[in-house]
Design an enzyme around this catalytic site. Sequence first.
Site, PDB file in Angstrom:
ATOM      1  N   CYS A  77      99.866   8.080  49.688  1.00 58.80           N
ATOM      2  CA  CYS A  77     100.578   9.210  50.316  1.00 58.80           C
ATOM      3  C   CYS A  77      99.671  10.363  50.737  1.00 58.80           C
ATOM      4  O   CYS A  77     100.157  11.361  51.256  1.00 58.80           O
ATOM      5  CB  CYS A  77     101.669   9.715  49.383  1.00 58.80           C
ATOM      6  SG  CYS A  77     101.040  10.548  47.908  1.00 58.80           S
ATOM      7  N   CYS A 122     100.059   9.429  40.697  1.00 49.85           N
ATOM      8  CA  CYS A 122     100.188  10.447  41.731  1.00 49.85           C
ATOM      9  C   CYS A 122     101.537  11.123  41.517  1.00 49.85           C
ATOM     10  O   CYS A 122     102.569  10.454  41.406  1.00 49.85           O
ATOM     11  CB  CYS A 122     100.124   9.805  43.117  1.00 49.85           C
ATOM     12  SG  CYS A 122     100.488  10.964  44.455  1.00 49.85           S
ATOM     13  N   CYS A 125     103.984  10.349  44.848  1.00 47.03           N
ATOM     14  CA  CYS A 125     104.583   9.036  45.135  1.00 47.03           C
ATOM     15  C   CYS A 125     104.711   8.138  43.902  1.00 47.03           C
ATOM     16  O   CYS A 125     105.301   7.064  43.978  1.00 47.03           O
ATOM     17  CB  CYS A 125     103.799   8.306  46.226  1.00 47.03           C
ATOM     18  SG  CYS A 125     102.182   7.683  45.701  1.00 47.03           S
ATOM     19  N   CYS A 146      89.507   8.161  34.538  1.00 48.01           N
ATOM     20  CA  CYS A 146      88.954   6.868  34.948  1.00 48.01           C
ATOM     21  C   CYS A 146      89.914   6.279  35.977  1.00 48.01           C
ATOM     22  O   CYS A 146      91.004   5.809  35.622  1.00 48.01           O
ATOM     23  CB  CYS A 146      88.824   5.968  33.719  1.00 48.01           C
ATOM     24  SG  CYS A 146      87.993   4.422  34.043  1.00 48.01           S
TER      25      CYS A 146
END
Length: 159
Positions: A77, A122, A125, A146
């Site tokens: 996104c 995220c 999204c 990571c």
Amino acid sequence: MKKITVLLALLLVVSCNTSAQKQSKKKTFKVSKSDSEWKNQLSDMAYYVLRKGGTERAFSSELNANYKDGIYVCRACETPLFKSEHKFNSGTGWPSFDREIKGNVAYESGDPSGFYGIEEHCATCGGHLGHIFNDGPEQTTGKRHCINGVALKFIPKEQ
């Protein structure tokens, strides 16, 4: 005594929270697409990592050794997630950062042992990014984000 038993039984039924009820509380995100839309947009590996919570092979991402100035955004996104100035070589084979762009990364504890760290997604999204650990650079945050390189897109500073 019978009234107390009936009352307790009623209380138990009303307060039950089944796993089906918990699963129905699915998180919603600002960017939401159908599974087929994600499959059409992303490569097979990006889909596997971002939408299915997979992990790419260590040292397989070209972004692992990228130290150019710029910003790392979500491949799905394009939400800005990490700044290049916070990237460091962790030696693990995955792009690593000592901090995220606040508000753009969400966290979820999926491993009770803590061995695999806390999952990172995220916040826009819901795409799976990687994990955060407490073994990062002590001189900064002590954190190591990571991140699967395939979950990221690098935008050089010049753009």
